[in-house]
Write an enzyme that holds these catalytic residues in place. Structure first.
Site, PDB file in Angstrom:
ATOM      1  N   ASP A 316      17.657 117.921  46.640  1.00  0.00           N
ATOM      2  CA  ASP A 316      18.158 118.729  45.534  1.00  0.00           C
ATOM      3  C   ASP A 316      18.812 117.738  44.558  1.00  0.00           C
ATOM      4  O   ASP A 316      19.079 116.598  44.935  1.00  0.00           O
ATOM      5  CB  ASP A 316      19.180 119.735  46.067  1.00  0.00           C
ATOM      6  CG  ASP A 316      19.873 120.501  44.957  1.00  0.00           C
ATOM      7  OD1 ASP A 316      19.176 121.006  44.063  1.00  0.00           O
ATOM      8  OD2 ASP A 316      21.118 120.565  44.981  1.00  0.00           O
ATOM      9  N   ASP A 509      22.947 120.943  48.886  1.00  0.00           N
ATOM     10  CA  ASP A 509      24.391 121.199  49.002  1.00  0.00           C
ATOM     11  C   ASP A 509      24.810 122.627  48.680  1.00  0.00           C
ATOM     12  O   ASP A 509      25.946 123.001  48.946  1.00  0.00           O
ATOM     13  CB  ASP A 509      25.162 120.263  48.066  1.00  0.00           C
ATOM     14  CG  ASP A 509      25.058 120.705  46.613  1.00  0.00           C
ATOM     15  OD1 ASP A 509      23.931 120.962  46.155  1.00  0.00           O
ATOM     16  OD2 ASP A 509      26.107 120.809  45.953  1.00  0.00           O
ATOM     17  N   ASP A 513      20.264 126.347  48.482  1.00  0.00           N
ATOM     18  CA  ASP A 513      19.463 125.416  49.279  1.00  0.00           C
ATOM     19  C   ASP A 513      19.302 125.875  50.729  1.00  0.00           C
ATOM     20  O   ASP A 513      18.532 125.273  51.480  1.00  0.00           O
ATOM     21  CB  ASP A 513      20.109 124.017  49.276  1.00  0.00           C
ATOM     22  CG  ASP A 513      20.105 123.389  47.892  1.00  0.00           C
ATOM     23  OD1 ASP A 513      19.125 123.603  47.161  1.00  0.00           O
ATOM     24  OD2 ASP A 513      21.082 122.700  47.547  1.00  0.00           O
TER      25      ASP A 513
END
Length: 617
Positions: A316, A509, A513
């Site tokens: 990410d 995080d 996600d």
């Protein structure tokens, strides 16, 4: 240590103490057997129960059956201390395994804080608070400031900013106005919005995320415990060999039944893989401990196995490779110096609480004299206009400059550009952007050195921003403007492209996600700033949020697996040698137990090397 682990530890200590006590007592005959059965059943009743239950279900050859058969065999031939000792050894190994695996993962969906509780449904000019599931497509709902958007829809009236962090991981709020789309799960930060619903609740974005989180884990292949896989082949082989040893010599070579039956039982006791059941979990436990010392929390030994096979790492962006906090990263004045340009912007933004405004005021870093500012007007989706020292200051985006009739120019740097004009004259611009973490570039380089074949970034941010970060860090691939479901789809594609023996790791995080963290072969979460849902969904947690620790974790995992293979090779080699000597009557029961303990000690000492963490051999 949980209650179950504490109970097991107490059983081990109590059984060990009783074993020592009974061994010292001058007992004989049935009384001696009864005395040794007390510590034996205290430590091994659950193994006997599991073996019997599995046999009833047709699952005969597992490690529980082997332990039960070997120890019962020792009791049959009168080797009572060995029976208790062997079972003790096994339960110590099971306790280590329990520590390595850790507590059971709680339900991820219970931590998800994006499910809306209600919707303000507009009926006959009045608002009625209803369950989002009761709202139909085409209905009009009202979303007030501070409320979560309950359903996907299009804005009919009102302008506002939406916090989309729960969905995209993007910390910069998104501006919405009439005609714009809104998705469920976002938080309305400022204005009142009238929204026409375009999707039923079960088809909405928030429902899809919750469904992904709840179902993704079940699609993820779990690494089987080594001992179970080993016992699947080892146990039937040993049992068949012991049976042949007991039957063939008396039947075909006139052997004495009692002699060969005793030898077969000794063979079973010798076959008990104590060195493996302790050293293998201990190696994984040591690897987990070494990783913990390096700031990496691994939730179980099975995840170390998968981590060691990692060949694709997917990241990410916001909060993972970047700080997730927006700052002024560039000041480009045209007709004044940098300090003056920043001061003008900070004064114009002094009354605004928008994240961009806060970043400008933080960059100025001095006390702002608000008495110099008057007539502040926030222009939704464009910026602000204010009178500063009697002059009209415009601070905002390209649209604001066009509205003010100011001749402006774009910036070559990637980020959010805030243009500043005074009395119609262009003064320059500031660039607001998310900063890349200091160790992010080194993290990518370290992963390549560790043998990772491909690094990929998936982000909900704009394409230009994503591509700029990917280019700066040297990533192999980038996909931008993705929602959680899009990320899962991309990961599915990457999973199909990996080699049969390779694994894919995803690093994230945010709450958004969680689904893809669960779907990946190995999920890695940022622990210091990451959301609870992401940490719960992940298999590995980086406690200091440093992406460079990923390569450290992979090195630790590979080192641990190397030590495990060393232990397996050594233990099995010695084990088969002693089994052969026992079969031909050259190894007594105590010699076999001593050899097994010696192998265990050596294997345990080798396993302790994993505690050195990421240091090299």
């Amino acid at each position: 240590m949980d209650k179950k682990q504490k109970k097991m530890l107490l059983r081990i200590l109590a059984s060990g103490a009783l074993l020592i006590l009974v061994s010292l007592l001058p007992l004989s005959g049935p009384v001696r057997l009864a005395a040794f059965l007390i510590p034996y059943l205290l430590i091994g009743w659950d193994i006997l129960w599991k073996a019997g239950r599995n046999i009833a279900h047709g699952q005969v050859f597992d490690e529980n059956f082997l332990m039960a058969l070997a120890t019962v065999g020792a009791l049959v031939i009168g080797e009572y201390p060995e029976a208790v000792f062997v079972m003790l050894f096994y339960q110590v190994g099971e306790l280590f395994q329990s520590f390595a695996v850790g507590k059971s993962r709680r339900s991820i969906s219970s931590l998800m804080d994006i499910r809306p509780d209600y919707a303000n449904l507009e009926r006959d000019g009045a608002l009625e608070e209803v369950d989002p599931e009761d709202v139909a497509v085409g209905d009009v709902i009202v979303v007030k400031p501070g409320e979560r958007v309950p359903l996907d829809g299009v804005v009919l009236e009102g302008s506002s900013t939406l916090n989309t962090a729960a969905l995209t991981g993007e910390s910069l709020p998104r501006e919405v106005s009439p005609g714009g789309d809104v998705v469920s799960g976002c938080i309305n930060l400022s204005g009142v919005l009238r929204v026409q619903v375009t999707k039923a609740f079960e088809e909405s974005t928030v429902s899809r995320i919750l469904e992904l989180v709840e179902n993704a884990s079940s699609r993820k292949a779990k690494a089987e415990a080594f001992i179970t896989k080993f016992a699947r082949y080892y146990t039937p082989a040993v049992v068949i060999a012991a049976a042949l040893l007991a039957l063939i010599p008396p039947l075909f070579f006139h052997g004495v039944w009692s002699d060969w039956l005793s030898r077969a039982c000794s063979f079973l006791v010798i076959s008990c893989p104590c060195a493996l059941v302790i050293s293998v979990p201990l190696a994984f436990f040591g690897g987990i401990g070494g990783a913990s010392r390096a700031g990496v929390l691994v939730k179980g030994g099975n995840y170390l196995e998968v981590l060691a096979r990692t060949e694709v790492v997917v990241f990410d962006k916001t909060g993972t490779l970047t700080r997730g906090v927006f700052n002024v990263t560039a000041i480009h004045p045209d007709r004044c110096d940098e300090s003056t340009l920043l001061e003008l912007a900070a004064l114009a933004e002094c009354w605004s609480d928008h994240p961009i405004s806060r970043s400008i005021k933080d960059a100025w870093g001095k006390e702002i004299d608000s008495a110099r500012v008057a007539g502040v007007e926030e222009l939704s989706g464009r910026g602000v206009r204010a009178l500063v020292d009697g002059r009209t200051v415009w601070a905002g985006n390209d649209k604001l400059m066009e509205e003010a009739g100011v001749s402006w120019h774009p910036c070559h740097k990637t980020g959010t550009t805030v243009h500043v004009a005074v009395d119609g004259e262009y003064m320059g611009h500031l660039v607001i952007s998310d900063e890349v973490k200091p160790d992010a570039a080194q993290a990518i380089a370290d992963l390549r050195q560790a043998g990772v074949r491909r690094t990929v970034m998936l982000t909900g941010d704009a394409r230009a921003v994503g591509e700029a970060v990917a280019a700066e860090l040297g990533l192999d691939e980038v996909h931008a403007q993705l929602l959680p479901a899009d990320k899962v789809a991309r990961v599915e594609e990457l999973l199909d492209r990996r080699s049969s023996g390779g694994a894919l790791a995803f690093v994230g995080d945010g709450i958004n996600d969680a689904p893809v963290l669960s779907r990946a072969d190995i999920g890695i979460a940022m622990g210091a700033l990451g959301s609870d849902a992401a940490i719960e969904a992940a298999d590995v947690v980086l406690m200091d949020d440093k992406p460079s620790k990923i390569a450290v974790a992979i090195r630790i995992a590979r080192r641990t697996l190397t030590i495990v293979r060393q232990n397996i090779t050594f233990a099995l080699g010695v084990k088969f040698l002693v089994l052969f000597l026992g079969a031909i009557g050259k190894a007594s029961m105590w010699e076999a137990v001593f050899a097994d303990v010696g192998v265990s000690v050596i294997a345990i000492l080798n396993s302790m090397r994993t505690l050195r963490g990421g240091s090299s051999d």
